[in-house]
Scaffold this motif. Sequence first.
Motif, PDB file in Angstrom:
ATOM      1  N   TRP A  25       1.168  -0.768   0.535  1.00  0.00           N
ATOM      2  CA  TRP A  25       0.275  -0.155  -0.195  1.00  0.00           C
ATOM      3  C   TRP A  25       0.873   1.135  -0.031  1.00  0.00           C
ATOM      4  O   TRP A  25       0.828   1.895  -1.404  1.00  0.00           O
ATOM      5  N   ARG A  28       2.730   1.932  -3.404  1.00  0.00           N
ATOM      6  CA  ARG A  28       1.530   2.775  -4.487  1.00  0.00           C
ATOM      7  C   ARG A  28       1.825   3.853  -3.941  1.00  0.00           C
ATOM      8  O   ARG A  28       1.719   5.321  -4.965  1.00  0.00           O
ATOM      9  N   ARG A  32       2.907   6.722  -6.372  1.00  0.00           N
ATOM     10  CA  ARG A  32       1.989   8.129  -7.495  1.00  0.00           C
ATOM     11  C   ARG A  32       2.367   9.800  -6.780  1.00  0.00           C
ATOM     12  O   ARG A  32       2.349  10.412  -6.957  1.00  0.00           O
ATOM     13  N   GLU A 150      -5.840  -2.893  -1.094  1.00  0.00           N
ATOM     14  CA  GLU A 150      -5.870  -2.542  -2.431  1.00  0.00           C
ATOM     15  C   GLU A 150      -6.912  -1.891  -2.659  1.00  0.00           C
ATOM     16  O   GLU A 150      -7.210  -1.217  -4.277  1.00  0.00           O
ATOM     17  N   GLY A 151      -7.877  -1.291  -2.172  1.00  0.00           N
ATOM     18  CA  GLY A 151      -9.275  -1.153  -2.533  1.00  0.00           C
ATOM     19  C   GLY A 151      -9.240   0.299  -3.118  1.00  0.00           C
ATOM     20  O   GLY A 151      -8.362   0.699  -3.006  1.00  0.00           O
ATOM     21  N   GLY A 152     -10.856   0.522  -4.206  1.00  0.00           N
ATOM     22  CA  GLY A 152     -10.656   1.690  -4.533  1.00  0.00           C
ATOM     23  C   GLY A 152     -11.860   2.820  -3.998  1.00  0.00           C
ATOM     24  O   GLY A 152     -11.666   2.643  -2.627  1.00  0.00           O
ATOM     25  N   GLY A 153     -12.925   3.313  -4.884  1.00  0.00           N
ATOM     26  CA  GLY A 153     -13.856   3.783  -3.531  1.00  0.00           C
ATOM     27  C   GLY A 153     -13.411   5.145  -3.053  1.00  0.00           C
ATOM     28  O   GLY A 153     -11.795   5.897  -3.082  1.00  0.00           O
ATOM     29  N   HIS A 179      -6.026  10.236  -6.463  1.00  0.00           N
ATOM     30  CA  HIS A 179      -6.726   8.712  -6.798  1.00  0.00           C
ATOM     31  C   HIS A 179      -6.963   9.284  -7.194  1.00  0.00           C
ATOM     32  O   HIS A 179      -7.823   8.216  -7.554  1.00  0.00           O
ATOM     33  N   THR A 181     -10.508  10.554  -7.015  1.00  0.00           N
ATOM     34  CA  THR A 181     -11.677  10.179  -6.400  1.00  0.00           C
ATOM     35  C   THR A 181     -12.124  10.685  -6.128  1.00  0.00           C
ATOM     36  O   THR A 181     -11.708  11.900  -5.298  1.00  0.00           O
ATOM     37  N   ARG A 255     -11.314   3.904   0.059  1.00  0.00           N
ATOM     38  CA  ARG A 255     -10.689   4.301  -0.073  1.00  0.00           C
ATOM     39  C   ARG A 255      -9.658   3.816   1.277  1.00  0.00           C
ATOM     40  O   ARG A 255      -8.768   3.098   1.101  1.00  0.00           O
ATOM     41  N   CYS A 285     -11.141  -1.249   5.047  1.00  0.00           N
ATOM     42  CA  CYS A 285     -10.418  -0.731   4.152  1.00  0.00           C
ATOM     43  C   CYS A 285      -8.970   0.416   5.506  1.00  0.00           C
ATOM     44  O   CYS A 285      -9.193   0.527   6.643  1.00  0.00           O
TER      45      CYS A 285
END
Length: 304
Positions: A25, A28, A32, A150-153, A179, A181, A255, A285
Amino acid sequence: MPVATERSIVVGIDGSQSAKAAAMWAGREASRRGLSLRLVHVFTMPVVTMPGVIPASEGIRESFESRGLEWVSEVREAVLAQYPELVIESAVRQWSPVAALIQESVRASMVVLGSRGLGGFTGMLVGSIAVALAHHGHCPIVVARGPQAEGGGPVVVGTDGSSASDAALAFAFDEARLHDTGLTVVRTWSELLDHGALRPHFLDVDPVEIEGAERLAVEEQVAPWRDKYPDVPVEVVVRKGRPVRILLESAEGARLLVVGSRGRGGFEGMLLGSTSQALIAHSECPVAVVRPAVPGGDHIITEL
């Protein structure tokens, strides 16, 4: 032992799968943000009460250090396989895990930990150790929930109008932008309490009036951040009830869940005792704990 490169993301490594997920996590996030990643393992020497029965202390220290180096190396290879351009530092330190992570946080962009672990980080996120990090860390602390790391949202942030929630809003808006989002801003209220104090004549309060006042207050708090991040879609949620339950419900499928390290009103004591443990134990999350900047900062802990 030198500490983190300026603004790097620090991850506590203890050999657990949870710590490995936290490192992925964090990798990532570092990728970014264009930051380096720093993998840190801290071990504490056991107290020897029966000399001659167990190996000499130097042999024990070397064994602990060797194991830590293996764990860090394994995680480093896994992260590089996913993010080959990432700059990764590492450190294996003999010290108190809390003191070491507080020192690391002075120069770090954030400190990331797994939700459960082994070795030196066992119980890192429960009881007095979590409180110490929340009170004395110099950067956001993120608890990366293993399989959901690794979740999104959307990003979800709790706010109560305090300086701590302002810092949480800043972090949450930036995370949502990074992200690409949306952001859900959550405010809770109670007919009985007003910012932690008992409401006068609470039996005669008008719930509609209270909720309207709370919504106006949160909209005023969020307005400057909307102007700064015009491309971030924002949803404001104002609900009556207990902060932990409402935050957990709001964060389903999110996320990241962001809270301040301390606050007033519904979020007072968010990171103390059973409340923090409930968020960490039940959130689906990652959870970010953001402490407001303090002019001059705390006293920096130096190597012992």
